[in-house]
Enzyme design. Structure first.
Site, PDB file in Angstrom:
ATOM      1  N   GLU A   1       3.530 -20.118  50.795  1.00 28.90           N
ATOM      2  CA  GLU A   1       4.287 -20.905  51.932  1.00 28.90           C
ATOM      3  C   GLU A   1       3.003 -21.740  52.922  1.00 28.90           C
ATOM      4  OE1 GLU A   1       7.438 -20.582  53.114  1.00 28.90           O
ATOM      5  OE2 GLU A   1       8.292 -19.359  51.669  1.00 28.90           O
TER       6      GLU A   1
ATOM      7  N   CYS B   1       3.881 -23.858  61.552  1.00 24.93           N
ATOM      8  CA  CYS B   1       3.797 -24.823  60.168  1.00 24.93           C
ATOM      9  C   CYS B   1       4.878 -25.651  60.212  1.00 24.93           C
ATOM     10  CB  CYS B   1       3.837 -23.654  59.264  1.00 24.93           C
ATOM     11  SG  CYS B   1       5.354 -22.745  59.274  1.00 24.93           S
TER      12      CYS B   1
HETATM   13  P1  NAD Z   1      -5.600 -20.004  56.430  1.00 20.99           P
HETATM   14  O1  NAD Z   1      -5.008 -20.619  55.287  1.00 20.99           O
HETATM   15  O2  NAD Z   1      -6.908 -20.302  57.192  1.00 20.99           O
HETATM   16  O3  NAD Z   1      -5.571 -18.358  56.399  1.00 20.99           O
HETATM   17  C1  NAD Z   1      -4.344 -17.745  55.984  1.00 20.99           C
HETATM   18  C2  NAD Z   1      -4.837 -16.356  55.384  1.00 20.99           C
HETATM   19  O4  NAD Z   1      -5.820 -16.687  54.356  1.00 20.99           O
HETATM   20  C3  NAD Z   1      -5.656 -15.175  56.284  1.00 20.99           C
HETATM   21  O5  NAD Z   1      -5.049 -14.151  56.223  1.00 20.99           O
HETATM   22  C4  NAD Z   1      -6.830 -15.286  55.954  1.00 20.99           C
HETATM   23  O6  NAD Z   1      -7.814 -14.318  56.157  1.00 20.99           O
HETATM   24  C5  NAD Z   1      -7.038 -15.809  54.340  1.00 20.99           C
HETATM   25  N1  NAD Z   1      -7.940 -16.741  54.048  1.00 20.99           N
HETATM   26  C6  NAD Z   1      -8.766 -17.613  54.785  1.00 20.99           C
HETATM   27  N2  NAD Z   1      -9.820 -18.174  53.908  1.00 20.99           N
HETATM   28  C7  NAD Z   1      -9.440 -17.609  52.859  1.00 20.99           C
HETATM   29  C8  NAD Z   1     -10.546 -17.809  51.493  1.00 20.99           C
HETATM   30  N3  NAD Z   1     -11.373 -18.605  51.512  1.00 20.99           N
HETATM   31  N4  NAD Z   1     -10.194 -16.822  50.705  1.00 20.99           N
HETATM   32  C9  NAD Z   1      -9.135 -16.165  50.672  1.00 20.99           C
HETATM   33  N5  NAD Z   1      -8.447 -15.674  51.751  1.00 20.99           N
HETATM   34  C10 NAD Z   1      -8.685 -16.599  52.976  1.00 20.99           C
HETATM   35  O7  NAD Z   1      -4.483 -20.397  57.368  1.00 20.99           O
HETATM   36  P2  NAD Z   1      -4.188 -20.206  58.975  1.00 20.99           P
HETATM   37  O8  NAD Z   1      -5.238 -20.935  59.677  1.00 20.99           O
HETATM   38  O9  NAD Z   1      -4.067 -18.449  59.548  1.00 20.99           O
HETATM   39  O10 NAD Z   1      -2.685 -20.677  58.998  1.00 20.99           O
HETATM   40  C11 NAD Z   1      -2.504 -22.060  59.483  1.00 20.99           C
HETATM   41  C12 NAD Z   1      -1.725 -22.857  58.349  1.00 20.99           C
HETATM   42  O11 NAD Z   1      -0.893 -21.914  57.696  1.00 20.99           O
HETATM   43  C13 NAD Z   1      -1.271 -23.975  58.579  1.00 20.99           C
HETATM   44  O12 NAD Z   1      -1.465 -25.256  57.575  1.00 20.99           O
HETATM   45  C14 NAD Z   1       0.119 -23.694  58.574  1.00 20.99           C
HETATM   46  O13 NAD Z   1       0.926 -24.901  58.387  1.00 20.99           O
HETATM   47  C15 NAD Z   1       0.368 -22.655  57.568  1.00 20.99           C
HETATM   48  N6  NAD Z   1       1.765 -21.946  58.020  1.00 20.99           N
HETATM   49  C16 NAD Z   1       2.720 -21.938  56.900  1.00 20.99           C
HETATM   50  C17 NAD Z   1       3.756 -21.344  57.172  1.00 20.99           C
HETATM   51  C18 NAD Z   1       4.855 -21.384  56.460  1.00 20.99           C
HETATM   52  O14 NAD Z   1       5.722 -20.401  56.382  1.00 20.99           O
HETATM   53  N7  NAD Z   1       4.896 -22.270  55.320  1.00 20.99           N
HETATM   54  C19 NAD Z   1       3.677 -20.494  58.183  1.00 20.99           C
HETATM   55  C20 NAD Z   1       2.629 -20.506  58.871  1.00 20.99           C
HETATM   56  C21 NAD Z   1       1.387 -21.358  58.863  1.00 20.99           C
END
Ligand code: NAD
Length: 461
Positions: A212, A246
């Protein structure tokens, strides 16, 4: 959190799953009701944590993080029995004297990784689907919203045995450690770049994934739109959680004929919502951390700011901001904004927004404001995006009957309501053959039966 500890918990979950307790539908219902009660009991603590992490207004916390989960749980409890039912399907004539069935099989142990913007809802909603489908689950809430992460860990550990549901808190390193384990399903919510890392890790174990992700969700305001309603519905979707949603409307494409009028109404709407000084509004959230604050501020550089523009680094406050005369080459049009900035572009012909939208990676959502069925059909047939609304923004996410998910760069897979149950279930097909007769046709030696086979395949449906 050591590797050893994680391995031990996952091993316990495997044993619990193998014991068959989660196959029992009444067990699933009982656990979902327990989860609902735990959330109800902790509403205050959840809202306080969200306030600490994001200064999230109570209304927004309740609506988008807590309240939205109850219909998900109740829909699951009400329908699991029918969703999980083994379905008898018709059997092609080729297999006569057989019957065919599709079983709904839980995958086993699922890993759910959550983001920080709706840190409670986006970790718990996939859990509801995983539990309804009969899986065990490991949750990894976002480290960027630590207060909410701790509340999730506490609620889960107080109510569930870790051999059924466990929470591992931590950041990138901890997530990498978790990803070394072989899970039966991975459900990730977050950014596109990290989504690729997750999918890569899952590929090493051929683990199925739901991603997602995010993207730049366009909003088209056509010349026949109801401008007052459009302004309110767009401002609400954009500035809810200070734009850190998002599926928030990312940028506006407004028909040239109504652009000036729409912008005037839009600006007035923002003032009606948040007052002359939105930094004083109790209904307006803050940016999650300094890094994102600096990133969003930097995006203000292209175009002309025609409303808002105020910032306060100490509070990580960014005013609801409208930016005109933006070009597709500006940084703000090159990445997901994920903050309260609304760039505005104008168009004369509906072909122009469609060509802009389809020249970019496929977004999570699209919003179209029009009274014309013809325009609606035209846009829906030509634009590629995950889901969306006509004459509204964001609301489709709150429906248990609409599968929610992205396409292309905005993700793969879907959930909410039955779609969530299906995501966490493997459809296992079984053909049951009768022992009444045993047709020789398929067994060697085949002789010259190929001719018979050719005739057969020409006639069977
Ligand atoms: P992110 O991708 O930075 O982090 C999400 C998760 O991934 C966190 O739990 C984090 O600990 C983990 N993570 C981060 N870097 C990692 C790595 N290198 N290796 C493994 N795990 C890692 O996302 P965010 O900043 O928390 O959220 C914002 C993004 O999420 C935006 O792009 C937004 O559009 C998207 N989003 C999508 C939805 C949806 O339902 N489609 C909902 C909310 C947010």
């Amino acid at each position: 959190m050591t590797f050893h500890y994680i391995t031990r918990i996952i091993q316990k979950q495997r044993e619990f799953f193998a014991g068959g307790a989660t196959r029992d539908i009444s067990f699933r219902k009982k656990q979902l009701i327990l989860l609902e009660k735990a959330i109800l009991k902790n509403e205050r603590a959840i809202m306080d944590a969200l306030h600490e992490d994001l200064r999230k207004p109570e209304f927004e916390s309740y609506a988008a993080e807590i309240g939205i989960l109850y219909p998900e749980i109740r829909t699951a409890v009400k329908n699991i029995f029918s969703w999980a039912r083994t379905r008898k399907v018709s059997t092609p004539v080729l297999h006569f004297l057989s019957s065919s069935y599709v079983y709904q099989e839980p995958y086993g142990v699922a890993l759910i990784i959550g983001p920080w913007n709706y840190p409670f809802q986006l970790t718990i909603a996939p859990l509801i689907a995983a539990m309804a489908a009969g899986n065990c689950a490991v949750l990894k809430p976002s480290e960027l919203s630590p207060a909410t992460s701790h509340v999730i860990a506490r609620i889960i550990s107080e109510n569930f045995d870790p051999s059924y549901i466990a929470v591992f808190e931590g950041g990138v390193e901890e997530t990498k450690t978790l990803l070394q384990e072989k899970f039966d399903y991975i459900f990730f919510t977050g950014g596109t770049a990290v989504g690729k890392i997750i999918m890569n890790a899952a590929a090493q174990n051929l683990t199925p994934v739901t991603l997602e992700l995010g993207g730049k969700s366009p909003t088209i305001v056509h010349r026949d739109a109801h401008l007052e309603y459009a302004a309110k519905r767009i401002a609400w979707g954009k500035f809810f959680n200070a734009g850190q949603t998002c599926l928030a409307p990312d940028y506006l494409l407004v028909h040239q004929e109504v652009k000036n009028k729409f912008i005037e109404i839009f600006k007035k709407t923002i003032t009606t919502f948040y007052g002359e000084d939105p930094s004083k509004s109790r209904d307006y959230a803050r940016i999650i951390n300094d890094r994102h604050f600096a990133r969003v501020c930097a995006l203000m550089k292209g175009g002309n700011i025609i409303h808002g523009g105020g910032t306060d680094p100490v509070e990580r406050y960014i005013a609801p901001t409208v930016i005109d005369n933006v070009s597709l080459e500006d940084a703000i049009m090159k990445e997901e904004i994920f903050g309260p900035l609304m760039p505005v572009l104008a168009y004369d012909d509906i072909a122009q927004p469609l060509s802009i939208i389809n020249s970019m990676p496929r977004p999570l959502a699209l919003y179209l404001f029009t009274k014309s069925r013809k325009i609606e059909k035209h846009v829906l047939e030509r634009a590629h995006f995950g889901g969306g609304c006509i004459n509204d923004t964001v609301s489709h996410v709150g429906s248990t009957t609409l599968p929610f998910g992205g396409i292309g760069d905005s993700g793969m897979g879907r959930y909410h309501g039955k779609a969530g149950f299906d995501t966490f279930s493997h459809q296992r097909s079984i053909l049951k053959r009768s022992n009444l007769v045993d047709m020789k046709l398929r067994y060697p030696p085949y002789g010259n039966r190929v001719k018979l086979l050719q005739k057969l395949f020409k006639f069977i449906g």
